[in-house]
Write a protein that holds these residues in place. Structure first.
Motif, PDB file in Angstrom:
ATOM      1  N   LEU A  30       0.804  -1.213   0.000  1.00 24.51           N
ATOM      2  CA  LEU A  30       0.000   0.000   0.000  1.00 24.51           C
ATOM      3  C   LEU A  30       0.844   1.273   0.000  1.00 24.51           C
ATOM      4  CD1 LEU A  30      -2.824  -0.984   2.497  1.00 24.51           C
ATOM      5  CD2 LEU A  30      -2.917  -0.957   0.004  1.00 24.51           C
ATOM      6  N   LEU A  31       2.136   1.157   0.286  1.00 28.94           N
ATOM      7  CA  LEU A  31       2.988   2.339   0.317  1.00 28.94           C
ATOM      8  C   LEU A  31       3.422   2.723  -1.096  1.00 28.94           C
ATOM      9  CD1 LEU A  31       5.314   1.657   3.368  1.00 28.94           C
ATOM     10  CD2 LEU A  31       3.276   3.081   3.261  1.00 28.94           C
ATOM     11  N   ASN A  32       3.388   4.014  -1.373  1.00 33.77           N
ATOM     12  CA  ASN A  32       3.848   4.571  -2.641  1.00 33.77           C
ATOM     13  C   ASN A  32       5.031   5.480  -2.357  1.00 33.77           C
ATOM     14  OD1 ASN A  32       1.707   3.478  -4.326  1.00 33.77           O
ATOM     15  ND2 ASN A  32       0.374   4.883  -3.242  1.00 33.77           N
ATOM     16  N   THR A  33       5.856   5.725  -3.356  1.00 32.77           N
ATOM     17  CA  THR A  33       7.008   6.605  -3.208  1.00 32.77           C
ATOM     18  C   THR A  33       6.720   7.922  -3.913  1.00 32.77           C
ATOM     19  OG1 THR A  33       8.477   4.699  -3.138  1.00 32.77           O
ATOM     20  CG2 THR A  33       9.489   6.829  -3.612  1.00 32.77           C
ATOM     21  N   TYR A  34       6.855   9.012  -3.162  1.00 33.01           N
ATOM     22  CA  TYR A  34       6.580  10.355  -3.684  1.00 33.01           C
ATOM     23  C   TYR A  34       7.832  11.222  -3.569  1.00 33.01           C
ATOM     24  CZ  TYR A  34       1.765   8.852  -3.187  1.00 33.01           C
ATOM     25  OH  TYR A  34       0.597   8.154  -3.285  1.00 33.01           O
ATOM     26  N   TYR A  35       7.993  12.146  -4.523  1.00 36.87           N
ATOM     27  CA  TYR A  35       9.106  13.083  -4.528  1.00 36.87           C
ATOM     28  C   TYR A  35       8.543  14.501  -4.615  1.00 36.87           C
ATOM     29  CZ  TYR A  35      12.164   9.138  -5.623  1.00 36.87           C
ATOM     30  OH  TYR A  35      12.857   7.957  -5.582  1.00 36.87           O
ATOM     31  N   PRO A  36       9.219  15.495  -3.986  1.00 37.43           N
ATOM     32  CA  PRO A  36       8.778  16.883  -4.122  1.00 37.43           C
ATOM     33  C   PRO A  36       9.232  17.448  -5.469  1.00 37.43           C
ATOM     34  CG  PRO A  36      10.708  16.777  -2.719  1.00 37.43           C
ATOM     35  CD  PRO A  36      10.351  15.364  -3.078  1.00 37.43           C
ATOM     36  N   VAL A  37       8.287  17.836  -6.292  1.00 36.25           N
ATOM     37  CA  VAL A  37       8.581  18.346  -7.634  1.00 36.25           C
ATOM     38  C   VAL A  37       8.140  19.802  -7.720  1.00 36.25           C
ATOM     39  CG1 VAL A  37       8.106  18.080 -10.100  1.00 36.25           C
ATOM     40  CG2 VAL A  37       8.321  16.054  -8.647  1.00 36.25           C
ATOM     41  N   LYS A  38       9.056  20.658  -8.180  1.00 38.36           N
ATOM     42  CA  LYS A  38       8.779  22.092  -8.321  1.00 38.36           C
ATOM     43  C   LYS A  38       7.653  22.296  -9.325  1.00 38.36           C
ATOM     44  CE  LYS A  38      11.075  26.465  -9.108  1.00 38.36           C
ATOM     45  NZ  LYS A  38      12.363  27.133  -9.269  1.00 38.36           N
ATOM     46  N   THR A  39       6.680  23.127  -8.950  1.00 39.42           N
ATOM     47  CA  THR A  39       5.574  23.427  -9.861  1.00 39.42           C
ATOM     48  C   THR A  39       5.717  24.856 -10.389  1.00 39.42           C
ATOM     49  OG1 THR A  39       4.176  23.933  -7.943  1.00 39.42           O
ATOM     50  CG2 THR A  39       3.955  21.745  -8.911  1.00 39.42           C
ATOM     51  N   THR A  40       5.407  25.870  -9.595  1.00 42.71           N
ATOM     52  CA  THR A  40       5.570  27.266 -10.017  1.00 42.71           C
ATOM     53  C   THR A  40       6.201  28.056  -8.879  1.00 42.71           C
ATOM     54  OG1 THR A  40       3.354  27.831  -9.228  1.00 42.71           O
ATOM     55  CG2 THR A  40       3.559  27.250 -11.555  1.00 42.71           C
ATOM     56  N   GLY A  41       7.070  28.979  -9.221  1.00 40.13           N
ATOM     57  CA  GLY A  41       7.722  29.795  -8.190  1.00 40.13           C
ATOM     58  C   GLY A  41       8.424  28.926  -7.171  1.00 40.13           C
TER      59      GLY A  41
END
Length: 91
Positions: A30-41
């Motif tokens: 059930l665990l997923n891997t997420y990364y912080p991705v720059k969107t705007t500013g």
């Protein structure tokens, strides 16, 4: 009669062990891997990506992954995540 009870008890213990094992493996999936991705500013969102297609840039999180059943809220650092003031951006 005593042997029959021992066999039944053995089968019950074996079935319980298999049941607990299957439950433990299901939770892990059930665990997923997420990364912080720059969107705007200076904003970022948590996304499931291939980090090899991204580079680290200045930001409010870190370039490392976070595992959870659901992604954290945009622009938020989840508890226990080590912040290094970087986020990922597509190459």
């Amino acid at each position: 009669m005593k042997n029959l009870k021992q066999i039944a008890l053995g089968l019950l213990v074996g079935a319980m062990a298999i049941g607990f094992s299957a439950f433990a493996n299901a939770n892990h999936k059930l665990l997923n891997t997420y990364y912080p991705v720059k969107t705007t500013g200076s904003n970022f969102s948590w996304q499931q990506i291939n980090p090899n297609d991204y580079q680290c840039v200045s930001g409010a999180a870190a370039c490392s992954s976070y595992q959870s059943a659901t992604p954290p809220a945009d622009n938020r650092i989840p508890s226990g995540y080590a912040k290094t003031n970087q986020v990922l951006q597509p190459l």
